[in-house]
Design an enzyme around this catalytic site. Structure first.
Site, PDB file in Angstrom:
ATOM      1  CE1 TYR A 128      -3.298  -2.560  -0.492  1.00 16.83           C
ATOM      2  CE2 TYR A 128      -4.572  -1.338   1.113  1.00 16.83           C
ATOM      3  CZ  TYR A 128      -4.487  -2.311   0.147  1.00 16.83           C
ATOM      4  OH  TYR A 128      -5.591  -3.053  -0.175  1.00 16.83           O
ATOM      5  CE  LYS A 180       0.339 -17.281  -1.755  1.00 20.38           C
ATOM      6  NZ  LYS A 180      -0.668 -18.350  -1.775  1.00 20.38           N
ATOM      7  CG  ASP A 214      -3.757 -19.006  -0.360  1.00 22.88           C
ATOM      8  OD1 ASP A 214      -3.052 -18.949   0.674  1.00 22.88           O
ATOM      9  OD2 ASP A 214      -3.385 -19.572  -1.395  1.00 22.88           O
ATOM     10  CG  ASP A 238      -8.056  -3.014   2.441  1.00 21.90           C
ATOM     11  OD1 ASP A 238      -9.133  -2.856   3.052  1.00 21.90           O
ATOM     12  OD2 ASP A 238      -7.775  -2.405   1.402  1.00 21.90           O
ATOM     13  CG  ASP A 242     -13.828  -4.858   3.710  1.00 21.81           C
ATOM     14  OD1 ASP A 242     -13.423  -4.204   4.704  1.00 21.81           O
ATOM     15  OD2 ASP A 242     -14.261  -4.316   2.687  1.00 21.81           O
TER      16      ASP A 242
HETATM   17 MG    MG Z   1     -10.733  -1.620   3.103  1.00 24.83          MG
END
Ligand code: MG
Ligand code: NAI
Length: 343
Positions: A128, A180, A214, A238, A242
């Protein structure tokens, strides 16, 4: 000392869209709970652009710098027109390296009951940073897209220390490091290494394990109860946070805290909901739960717990819900009901 002098100065940003409605509801509930904050109110977002020409005017930033503490309504990010994401600017400005997102089932009858998880996301490193560029091939100036992620050992250790301290302080049992490192061996391998090394220092009090991102996503849906605290990098955090909000009924229930060494900003995860702004039907729960995190942060956990208990009673016993949760209650009805349950 007068009672007013004992109050903790804190910045309040009503924000855009439903922001002013839900902020008003939360301030009223905090007042009824004997809240310890002395608010410094500042415009932010669209309303600030109109008045000050900047979604983050200097007065607002100076206030947060002074108080180190803010409760923020959602801010509408202007589309196009040269304004950078307000949230990214705030993270950078105040070095808010930790994003804390707890999810807990409150509304009964959902797809998953008894969920009680916390995701701790590294907030300022990783992919990010968005260090991106293109390479041209032939006539195509954007034939190749390149993005560099940056993780540092110091940054990994800092967020891990934060996560393990948070887990210890909040009576949690286990921290799961999500990565990962099988593919992104340097970028997320370093994060895993730094987190594991930090976890070693807490092993008397806390269990540590790790998952590949994953597989973790699948397991969160199949058997979320096996997790407790999840510690992960910016991008994975992120996405997974969610997913986790979805386990307990969506964004209307999801609070978030952005924490750095010098400041902490508390907010709902959802946006300014322009489609329902001004209708008086916004759900104030996510922002109210964020205010509870803010109370925890300033060592007022008993007050936060009283509010959480009142929310539980309103949802479970009074059966009161705003339309996003399938009910008919207005923001004001919900606010009044919580205040009544506080007494
Ligand atoms: Mg978000
Ligand atoms: P949104 O979260 O505002 O809305 C998505 C859907 O959820 C809408 O149908 C909305 O009515 C509903 N919703 C959201 N919060 C609700 C609440 N408290 N009660 C009842 N229903 C609720 O996301 P959207 O529409 O993508 O974004 C709108 C604006 O908000 C954009 O400008 C975006 O940039 C900004 N935004 C700001 C954030 C922040 O300040 N932290 C976070 C996310 C978006």
């Amino acid at each position: 000392m007068t009672p007013a002098a004992k109050k903790i100065p804190a910045t309040l940003v009503p924000g855009d869209g439903i922001g002013p409605e839900i902020v008003a509801a939360v301030v009223e509930i905090l007042k009824a709970a004997g809240e310890p904050f002395a608010w410094e109110r500042h415009d932010g977002g669209m309303s600030a652009i109109k008045k000050h020409g900047d979604p983050l005017p200097p007065g607002l930033l100076a206030s947060i710098r002074r108080t180190g503490l803010a409760l923020k309504g959602p801010l509408t990010t202007p589309v196009g027109g040269g304004f950078r994401s307000v949230n990214v600017r705030l993270r950078e400005e105040f070095g808010l390296f930790a994003n804390v997102r707890p999810v807990k089932s409150i509304v009964p009858g959902g797809r998953f009951e008894h969920i009680d998880l916390v995701l701790i996301r590294e907030n300022v490193e990783g992919l990010y940073l968005a260090w991106e560029h293109y390479l041209a091939i032939g006539n195509d100036p954007q034939a190749v897209a390149i993005s560099s992620g940056v993780n540092t050992r110091a940054g990994g250790e800092r967020i891990a220390r934060f996560a393990f301290d948070y887990a210890k302080k909040n009576g949690r049992k286990k921290v799961t490091i999500v990565h990962k490192a099988n593919v992104l061996k340097a970028l997320t391998g370093l994060f895993l290494e730094a987190s594991r090394a930090t976890g070693e220092k807490y092993k008397k009090k806390l269990k540590t394990d790790d998952r590949i991102v994953d597989a973790c996503a699948m397991q969160l849906v199949l058997n979320p109860w096996q997790f407790d605290v999840i510690l992960t990098t910016n991008l994975f955090g992120d996405i997974l946070s969610d997913l986790m909000a979805g386990l307990v009924g969506g964004l209307g229930m999801a609070p978030g805290a952005n924490i750095g060494d010098k400041a902490a900003i508390f907010e709902a995860v959802h946006g300014s909901a322009p489609d329902i702004a001004g209708k008086g039907i916004a759900n104030p729960l996510a922002l109210l739960l964020a205010a509870c995190l803010m109370l925890d942060h300033v060592n007022k956990k008993p007050t936060a717990d009283r509010i959480r208990h009142a929310i539980d009673r309103v949802i479970r016993d009074d059966g009161l819900r705003t339309p996003d949760l399938g009910g008919k209650a207005k923001t004001k009805d919900f606010t009044r009901a919580v205040i009544k349950r506080l007494k």
